[in-house]
Design an enzyme around this catalytic site. Structure first.
Site, PDB file in Angstrom:
ATOM      1  N   CYS A 168       0.894  -0.952  -0.008  1.00 38.40           N
ATOM      2  CA  CYS A 168       0.105   0.044   0.043  1.00 38.40           C
ATOM      3  C   CYS A 168       0.902   1.158   0.055  1.00 38.40           C
ATOM      4  O   CYS A 168       0.258   2.398  -0.383  1.00 38.40           O
ATOM      5  CB  CYS A 168      -0.804   0.040   1.191  1.00 38.40           C
ATOM      6  SG  CYS A 168      -1.357  -1.655   1.759  1.00 38.40           S
ATOM      7  N   ASP A 188      -1.972  -2.608   7.769  1.00 32.35           N
ATOM      8  CA  ASP A 188      -3.201  -3.210   8.506  1.00 32.35           C
ATOM      9  C   ASP A 188      -2.926  -4.852   7.986  1.00 32.35           C
ATOM     10  O   ASP A 188      -3.345  -5.855   8.727  1.00 32.35           O
ATOM     11  CB  ASP A 188      -4.513  -2.686   8.206  1.00 32.35           C
ATOM     12  CG  ASP A 188      -4.826  -1.492   9.157  1.00 32.35           C
ATOM     13  OD1 ASP A 188      -3.992  -0.597   8.985  1.00 32.35           O
ATOM     14  OD2 ASP A 188      -5.767  -1.705   9.846  1.00 32.35           O
ATOM     15  N   CYS A 228      -4.956  -2.854  -0.263  1.00 30.71           N
ATOM     16  CA  CYS A 228      -5.817  -3.943  -0.513  1.00 30.71           C
ATOM     17  C   CYS A 228      -7.108  -3.644  -1.398  1.00 30.71           C
ATOM     18  O   CYS A 228      -7.716  -2.747  -1.207  1.00 30.71           O
ATOM     19  CB  CYS A 228      -6.309  -4.402   0.913  1.00 30.71           C
ATOM     20  SG  CYS A 228      -5.044  -4.958   1.899  1.00 30.71           S
ATOM     21  N   SER A 276     -11.702  -5.408  10.422  1.00 27.66           N
ATOM     22  CA  SER A 276     -11.296  -5.040   9.130  1.00 27.66           C
ATOM     23  C   SER A 276     -12.100  -5.011   8.084  1.00 27.66           C
ATOM     24  O   SER A 276     -13.330  -5.607   8.106  1.00 27.66           O
ATOM     25  CB  SER A 276     -10.228  -6.239   8.792  1.00 27.66           C
ATOM     26  OG  SER A 276     -10.107  -5.991   7.256  1.00 27.66           O
ATOM     27  N   GLU A 294      -8.065  -4.789  14.999  1.00 28.28           N
ATOM     28  CA  GLU A 294      -9.162  -5.433  14.048  1.00 28.28           C
ATOM     29  C   GLU A 294      -8.955  -6.903  14.194  1.00 28.28           C
ATOM     30  O   GLU A 294      -8.020  -7.717  14.532  1.00 28.28           O
ATOM     31  CB  GLU A 294      -8.682  -5.224  12.752  1.00 28.28           C
ATOM     32  CG  GLU A 294      -8.950  -3.696  12.275  1.00 28.28           C
ATOM     33  CD  GLU A 294      -8.719  -3.655  10.969  1.00 28.28           C
ATOM     34  OE1 GLU A 294      -8.072  -4.430  10.118  1.00 28.28           O
ATOM     35  OE2 GLU A 294      -8.943  -2.458  10.447  1.00 28.28           O
ATOM     36  N   ASP A 319      -4.816   1.855   5.242  1.00 28.24           N
ATOM     37  CA  ASP A 319      -6.241   2.289   6.225  1.00 28.24           C
ATOM     38  C   ASP A 319      -6.376   3.568   6.695  1.00 28.24           C
ATOM     39  O   ASP A 319      -6.990   4.292   6.539  1.00 28.24           O
ATOM     40  CB  ASP A 319      -6.595   1.011   6.839  1.00 28.24           C
ATOM     41  CG  ASP A 319      -7.041  -0.209   6.322  1.00 28.24           C
ATOM     42  OD1 ASP A 319      -6.679  -0.258   5.115  1.00 28.24           O
ATOM     43  OD2 ASP A 319      -7.344  -1.103   6.959  1.00 28.24           O
ATOM     44  N   LYS A 320      -5.336   3.500   7.683  1.00 27.85           N
ATOM     45  CA  LYS A 320      -5.181   4.723   8.532  1.00 27.85           C
ATOM     46  C   LYS A 320      -4.718   6.144   8.004  1.00 27.85           C
ATOM     47  O   LYS A 320      -4.664   7.101   8.598  1.00 27.85           O
ATOM     48  CB  LYS A 320      -4.736   4.350  10.021  1.00 27.85           C
ATOM     49  CG  LYS A 320      -4.989   3.334  10.602  1.00 27.85           C
ATOM     50  CD  LYS A 320      -6.508   3.427  10.928  1.00 27.85           C
ATOM     51  CE  LYS A 320      -7.144   1.753  11.155  1.00 27.85           C
ATOM     52  NZ  LYS A 320      -6.995   0.831  10.143  1.00 27.85           N
TER      53      LYS A 320
END
Ligand code: FES
Length: 558
Positions: free
Chosen positions: A50, A83, A196, A473, A447, A125-126
């Protein structure tokens, strides 16, 4: 008005010659000191698909900024947490807290070095909520670029993504996959850079942010390796300059109306439950009041239309192939589900941006028509009850039914739950309770993708539910309820549940209750002792001291 609204403090004050000398020493020509300074940041780092390409994208953006000859572009970096890599291990404790580090560090460098504008590229994600929270705090012209989605992997004619790798473990321990195929799934699930691939948290938040107006059209759907992603970075300079010239700030773009637009797209696409946390955090950082009840109202009035993973069929690259996020937005605008008057980082409104862009093709089946939804209401359901007095967030896509009643089997950590599932302790009819994994208890509200994947992989997805004060998640599916507040570590009633108690989850009445009388719960409370925190020093200790509960977005700065 000159455009160096902030940097002039450093560059135009003759009493700060040392500041100017340092800036010149870093490569900025003396003649450029009166140009606006644009901080070009990313969460680029090696070791995570990512994030691995983000510094390359940021370098293209710097060139684009410099090519305008109107601005100074200055690269910076902050951290991220994968993640996918940390799910199912203690690294996950740092995942949600990393959102605050990202926001704090963008705020810190931009505040300390007086950047007039910020371009930030985010991947995992974050990263995205962290970036937008910083932009909201700073309230200076800003654009978020999404690093883009990963391409799908392939093995034995099947399309793979990261969740295929998680679920392969459940299949392996149940003898449903050979050792060799298990290895091949691991080797082929992540074929290069990008976040993802399903409508998991990264793609959910990137899409929400584009719809909210803080990214350029297509940013959320153009894949990491696409020409379109490159082009977005190569053209970003002119958009940044336009924002500076017109002094368009995040507060002009992030408004109650644009937040509602974002919540709507999250709902129709079946996005991650993490969006409930992050949208509350973004809105509150911008000074907009958003709570779980308002999210439920969007759910009640918005259908689930997209057949996307984790519970459906398609990946983000498939959405890109049918016109990307703008085509979805156009559909929503035509259906009256989007407020087209909201301003965006192009300097134009949503409706103006979409005017010349193509509609969804007629022959696509990724997004269903409103007349034939996957589910009439949204999938993110806010539940309340005697074990969730301040709320819980469930993901009910309709595949798993809307009600579940079963006997509790309690685990006081994720590790214990994983062992319980592996050892066959979890049986059909169980409600798996994983507690002491909230914001303070985890710490970091990890998660529970490993347990949900193990349940699915073990073939128990249809007859086991899972409730937790942790998170899920975006890749989790099945009958799952998370974000239970107050969390166990704070004495929330989830801590008082015992093995064998009957737990009832009802997504029609939006309730989550343990069938134990108030008197009995009170008796149990008297015996309850708060366990020691799992971490007693370092960043996670600081996080435990500062973090607010999940129902208010796990903020640490207010
Ligand atoms: Fe980065 Fe999934 S691990 S988006």
């Amino acid at each position: 008005m000159s455009l160096n609204r902030y940097s002039r403090v450093l560059t135009q004050d003759e009493s700060l010659p040392a500041s100017q000398a340092m800036i010149i020493g870093s490569g900025v020509p003396y003649e450029d000191l009166n140009k606006p300074f644009v901080g070009i940041g990313s969460t680029g780092f090696d070791g995570n698909p990512c994030n691995m390409h983000l510094t390359t994208l940021a370098a293209l953006q710097k060139k684009s900024v410099l090519d305008t000859k109107q601005m100074v572009g200055l690269l910076f970096n902050t951290i991220g947490v994968s993640d996918g890599i940390t799910n199912g291990n203690d690294g996950m404790r740092y995942s949600l807290p990393s959102r605050e580090i990202i926001a704090d560090s963008i705020e810190t460098i931009s505040g300390a070095h007086f950047y007039d504008g910020i371009i930030f590229t985010a991947g995992c994600d974050k990263n995205m909520p962290g970036a937008i929270m910083a932009m909201a705090r700073l309230n200076r012209p800003a654009i978020m670029v999404y690093g883009g989605t990963i391409n799908g992997g392939h093995f034995k004619g099947e399309k793979l993504n990261i969740v295929s790798a998680f679920e392969a473990y459940g299949k392996k321990i149940n003898g449903k996959i050979s050792e060799e195929d298990f290895k091949e799934v691991i080797k082929n699930s992540c074929p290069g850079p990008g976040a993802c691939g399903g409508m998991y948290t990264a793609n959910t938040m990137a899409t929400a942010i584009e719809v909210m107006g803080m990214s350029l059209p297509y940013s959320s759907s153009s894949p990491a390796r696409s020409e379109e992603k490159k082009k977005e970075c190569q053209e970003i300079g002119k958009y940044m300059y336009n924002l500076l010239e017109k002094d368009i700030k995040p507060s002009d773009i992030i408004t109650p109306k644009s937040i509602l637009n974002a919540l709507r797209v999250i709902t129709i696409l079946g996005g991650s439950t993490n969006a409930a946390l992050h949208m509350i955090a973004i809105a509150r950082t911008m000074g907009i009041d958003l709570d779980l009840d308002q999210i439920q109202k969007v759910t009640d009035t918005t259908p689930l239309l997209a057949d996307m993973k984790p519970s459906g069929k398609y990946l983000m690259e498939d959405l890109f192939a049918i016109g990307g996020t703008p085509a979805i937005m156009k559909f929503m605008l035509n259906e009256g589900m989007l407020d087209g008057s909201c301003l965006t980082v192009t300097g134009k409104t949503i409706a103006e941006n979409l005017e010349s862009l193509p509609d969804l093709p007629k022959d696509q089946d990724l997004l269903r028509p409103v007349s034939n939804p996957i589910k009439k209401e949204g999938h993110i359901q806010v539940l309340y009850g005697n074990i969730a007095k301040k709320g819980a967030v469930a993901k009910i896509t309709g595949h798993e039914g809307e009600m579940f009643e079963g006997k509790a089997i309690c685990f006081d950590s994720e590790v214990a739950a994983n062992e319980g599932i592996r050892d066959g302790k979890v049986k059909p009819g169980h409600v798996v309770v994983i507690r002491y994994v909230g914001p303070k208890g985890g710490p970091g509200m990890p998660e529970m993708l490993k347990p949900t994947s193990a349940i699915i992989g073990a073939g128990l997805g249809d007859n086991v539910a899972l409730i937790t004060d942790g998170r899920f998640s975006g890749g989790s599916h099945g009958f799952v309820v998370g974000h239970i507040t107050p969390e166990a570590m704070e004495g929330g009633e989830i801590a008082l549940v015992e093995d064998g108690d009957v737990i009832s989850i009802n997504a029609r009445t939006n309730t989550l209750d343990v069938k134990v009388s108030a008197e009995d719960l009170e008796k149990r409370r008297k015996k309850w002792k708060k366990p020691p925190y799992r971490v007693t020093s370092g960043y996670l200790w600081k996080y435990i001291q500062m973090v607010k509960d999940a129902s208010t977005g796990c903020l640490t700065d207010r």
